[in-house]
Motif scaffolding. Structure first.
Motif, PDB file in Angstrom:
ATOM      1  N   PHE A   1       9.110  60.366  60.561  1.00  0.00           N
ATOM      2  CA  PHE A   1       9.209  61.289  61.693  1.00  0.00           C
ATOM      3  C   PHE A   1       9.236  62.741  61.233  1.00  0.00           C
ATOM      4  N   GLU A   2      10.015  63.041  60.195  1.00  0.00           N
ATOM      5  CA  GLU A   2      10.174  64.423  59.751  1.00  0.00           C
ATOM      6  C   GLU A   2       8.846  65.018  59.284  1.00  0.00           C
ATOM      7  N   THR A   3       8.019  64.214  58.616  1.00  0.00           N
ATOM      8  CA  THR A   3       6.719  64.705  58.140  1.00  0.00           C
ATOM      9  C   THR A   3       5.797  65.008  59.316  1.00  0.00           C
ATOM     10  N   VAL A   4       5.802  64.111  60.301  1.00  0.00           N
ATOM     11  CA  VAL A   4       4.971  64.325  61.495  1.00  0.00           C
ATOM     12  C   VAL A   4       5.477  65.536  62.273  1.00  0.00           C
ATOM     13  N   ARG A   5       6.813  65.668  62.350  1.00  0.00           N
ATOM     14  CA  ARG A   5       7.394  66.803  63.078  1.00  0.00           C
ATOM     15  C   ARG A   5       6.996  68.127  62.440  1.00  0.00           C
ATOM     16  N   ARG A   6       7.009  68.185  61.114  1.00  0.00           N
ATOM     17  CA  ARG A   6       6.648  69.422  60.417  1.00  0.00           C
ATOM     18  C   ARG A   6       5.171  69.761  60.640  1.00  0.00           C
ATOM     19  N   MET A   7       4.341  68.743  60.675  1.00  0.00           N
ATOM     20  CA  MET A   7       2.930  68.994  60.939  1.00  0.00           C
ATOM     21  C   MET A   7       2.736  69.464  62.380  1.00  0.00           C
ATOM     22  N   TYR A   8       3.482  68.889  63.296  1.00  0.00           N
ATOM     23  CA  TYR A   8       3.437  69.273  64.711  1.00  0.00           C
ATOM     24  C   TYR A   8       3.804  70.748  64.876  1.00  0.00           C
ATOM     25  N   ASN A   9       4.795  71.201  64.119  1.00  0.00           N
ATOM     26  CA  ASN A   9       5.277  72.580  64.210  1.00  0.00           C
ATOM     27  C   ASN A   9       4.558  73.538  63.264  1.00  0.00           C
ATOM     28  N   ASN A  10       3.520  73.056  62.591  1.00  0.00           N
ATOM     29  CA  ASN A  10       2.787  73.880  61.623  1.00  0.00           C
ATOM     30  C   ASN A  10       3.723  74.449  60.568  1.00  0.00           C
ATOM     31  N   ASP A  11       4.594  73.582  60.085  1.00  0.00           N
ATOM     32  CA  ASP A  11       5.595  74.004  59.109  1.00  0.00           C
ATOM     33  C   ASP A  11       5.376  73.283  57.777  1.00  0.00           C
ATOM     34  N   THR A  12       4.127  73.080  57.420  1.00  0.00           N
ATOM     35  CA  THR A  12       3.814  72.414  56.160  1.00  0.00           C
ATOM     36  C   THR A  12       2.537  72.983  55.566  1.00  0.00           C
ATOM     37  N   LYS A  13       2.451  72.951  54.241  1.00  0.00           N
ATOM     38  CA  LYS A  13       1.248  73.420  53.551  1.00  0.00           C
ATOM     39  C   LYS A  13       0.442  72.259  52.984  1.00  0.00           C
ATOM     40  N   HIS A  14       1.010  71.061  53.075  1.00  0.00           N
ATOM     41  CA  HIS A  14       0.355  69.885  52.506  1.00  0.00           C
ATOM     42  C   HIS A  14       0.130  68.844  53.601  1.00  0.00           C
ATOM     43  N   TYR A  15      -1.050  68.254  53.592  1.00  0.00           N
ATOM     44  CA  TYR A  15      -1.416  67.264  54.599  1.00  0.00           C
ATOM     45  C   TYR A  15      -1.807  65.965  53.894  1.00  0.00           C
ATOM     46  N   PRO A  16      -0.870  65.016  53.781  1.00  0.00           N
ATOM     47  CA  PRO A  16      -1.155  63.753  53.085  1.00  0.00           C
ATOM     48  C   PRO A  16      -2.370  63.038  53.681  1.00  0.00           C
ATOM     49  N   GLN A  17      -3.240  62.538  52.810  1.00  0.00           N
ATOM     50  CA  GLN A  17      -4.460  61.887  53.266  1.00  0.00           C
ATOM     51  C   GLN A  17      -4.163  60.678  54.146  1.00  0.00           C
ATOM     52  N   ASP A  18      -3.128  59.900  53.775  1.00  0.00           N
ATOM     53  CA  ASP A  18      -2.824  58.712  54.574  1.00  0.00           C
ATOM     54  C   ASP A  18      -2.333  59.085  55.969  1.00  0.00           C
ATOM     55  N   LEU A  19      -1.626  60.214  56.072  1.00  0.00           N
ATOM     56  CA  LEU A  19      -1.173  60.672  57.389  1.00  0.00           C
ATOM     57  C   LEU A  19      -2.361  61.125  58.231  1.00  0.00           C
ATOM     58  N   LEU A  20      -3.274  61.862  57.626  1.00  0.00           N
ATOM     59  CA  LEU A  20      -4.468  62.313  58.355  1.00  0.00           C
ATOM     60  C   LEU A  20      -5.279  61.121  58.850  1.00  0.00           C
ATOM     61  N   ASP A  21      -5.433  60.119  57.985  1.00  0.00           N
ATOM     62  CA  ASP A  21      -6.191  58.919  58.366  1.00  0.00           C
ATOM     63  C   ASP A  21      -5.533  58.216  59.553  1.00  0.00           C
ATOM     64  N   LYS A  22      -4.219  58.064  59.495  1.00  0.00           N
ATOM     65  CA  LYS A  22      -3.494  57.378  60.569  1.00  0.00           C
ATOM     66  C   LYS A  22      -3.581  58.150  61.886  1.00  0.00           C
ATOM     67  N   LEU A  23      -3.405  59.465  61.811  1.00  0.00           N
ATOM     68  CA  LEU A  23      -3.438  60.284  63.021  1.00  0.00           C
ATOM     69  C   LEU A  23      -4.830  60.296  63.651  1.00  0.00           C
ATOM     70  N   CYS A  24      -5.858  60.434  62.818  1.00  0.00           N
ATOM     71  CA  CYS A  24      -7.226  60.481  63.345  1.00  0.00           C
ATOM     72  C   CYS A  24      -7.595  59.158  64.013  1.00  0.00           C
ATOM     73  N   THR A  25      -7.186  58.051  63.400  1.00  0.00           N
ATOM     74  CA  THR A  25      -7.460  56.736  63.989  1.00  0.00           C
ATOM     75  C   THR A  25      -6.686  56.560  65.292  1.00  0.00           C
ATOM     76  N   TYR A  26      -5.419  56.920  65.272  1.00  0.00           N
ATOM     77  CA  TYR A  26      -4.542  56.755  66.439  1.00  0.00           C
ATOM     78  C   TYR A  26      -4.992  57.618  67.615  1.00  0.00           C
ATOM     79  N   LEU A  27      -5.382  58.861  67.320  1.00  0.00           N
ATOM     80  CA  LEU A  27      -5.759  59.804  68.375  1.00  0.00           C
ATOM     81  C   LEU A  27      -7.257  59.787  68.681  1.00  0.00           C
ATOM     82  N   ASP A  28      -8.011  59.005  67.882  1.00  0.00           N
ATOM     83  CA  ASP A  28      -9.465  58.885  68.052  1.00  0.00           C
ATOM     84  C   ASP A  28     -10.145  60.252  67.951  1.00  0.00           C
TER      85      ASP A  28
END
Length: 225
Positions: free
Chosen positions: A28-55
């Motif tokens: 949750f914390e990693t997703v929350r930080r990405m939601y708030n644009n509070d991160t400089k790193h975007y894990p590939q597995d997270l990007l893959d999961k989000l893109c698939t989930y959100l189409d």
């Protein structure tokens, strides 16, 4: 700087951060930080999961605030070739294309233009400068690509730009093509989505194949028999 559009996307869909994190089984914390644009790193597995989930595509989830041209120039590379950082030809009206690559022996030249416009004069001008440069410098092994990166209903298609350039090449530049064997290939293709969020390295042969597969070949040198 790369920015996340996750907040805009999931708010529009009426989803909460906690639901998204739970559904994709991610911290949750990693997703929350990405939601708030509070991160400089975007894990590939997270990007893959989000893109698939959100189409959606990665290019819809992450954007680079430097602008399309600057991002493309910074991120695009050709395997086995070196980028010429300061290329300018005063002999051809100060010719200064977007990207220029050469091999270690400096025998092969690849010139790339990144285009967000549908203006045919721009595309024709870029191709003409390339052809005139190759003629003036007697380049022996040259390749030219236009990457289309326009958006919206008025964005030019590969087919449209290819036909325009093909007509111009056949009717106004054909004499130059007959004079030199140095121009090997001219093609049009779409801009890869991944280049907006990180480095993309392509093989020259794959670029030529992509033009062929998508009907974007403007000119291809044929050995005279």
């Amino acid at each position: 700087m790369v920015k996340s559009k996750l907040k805009e996307i999931i708010d529009k869909k009426g989803l909460s951060i906690r639901k998204v994190a739970g559904d994709i089984e991610y911290r949750f914390e990693t997703v929350r930080r990405m939601y708030n644009n509070d991160t400089k790193h975007y894990p590939q597995d997270l990007l893959d999961k989000l893109c698939t989930y959100l189409d959606i595509e990665v290019g819809e989830l992450l954007v680079n605030k430097r602008g399309k041209d600057a991002t493309f120039k910074a991120n695009f590379k050709i395997e086995g070739m070196k980028r010429i950082e300061k290329f300018r030809s005063d002999s051809i009206d100060r010719y200064s294309p977007d990207l220029v690559f050469t091999d270690e022996q400096k025998n092969k030249l690849v010139i790339i233009e990144h285009s967000s416009t549908g203006d045919r004069k721009v595309h024709i001008g870029e191709m003409t400068q390339f052809v005139m440069y190759c003629k003036a410098k007697r380049v022996e092994d040259a390749y030219f690509f236009i990457f289309l990166d326009g958006a919206g209903a008025t964005a030019p298609t590969v087919e449209t730009v290819k036909k325009r350039l093909e007509y111009y090449a056949e009717n106004l530049l054909s004499g130059i093509f007959k004079e030199t064997n140095g121009i090997k290939f001219i093609g049009v293709l779409g801009c890869p989505e991944d280049v907006r969020v990180g480095e993309v390295t392509e093989k020259l042969g794959d670029l030529i194949k992509a033009c062929s597969d998508n009907g974007g070949i403007v000119y291809k040198w044929q050995e005279k028999k």
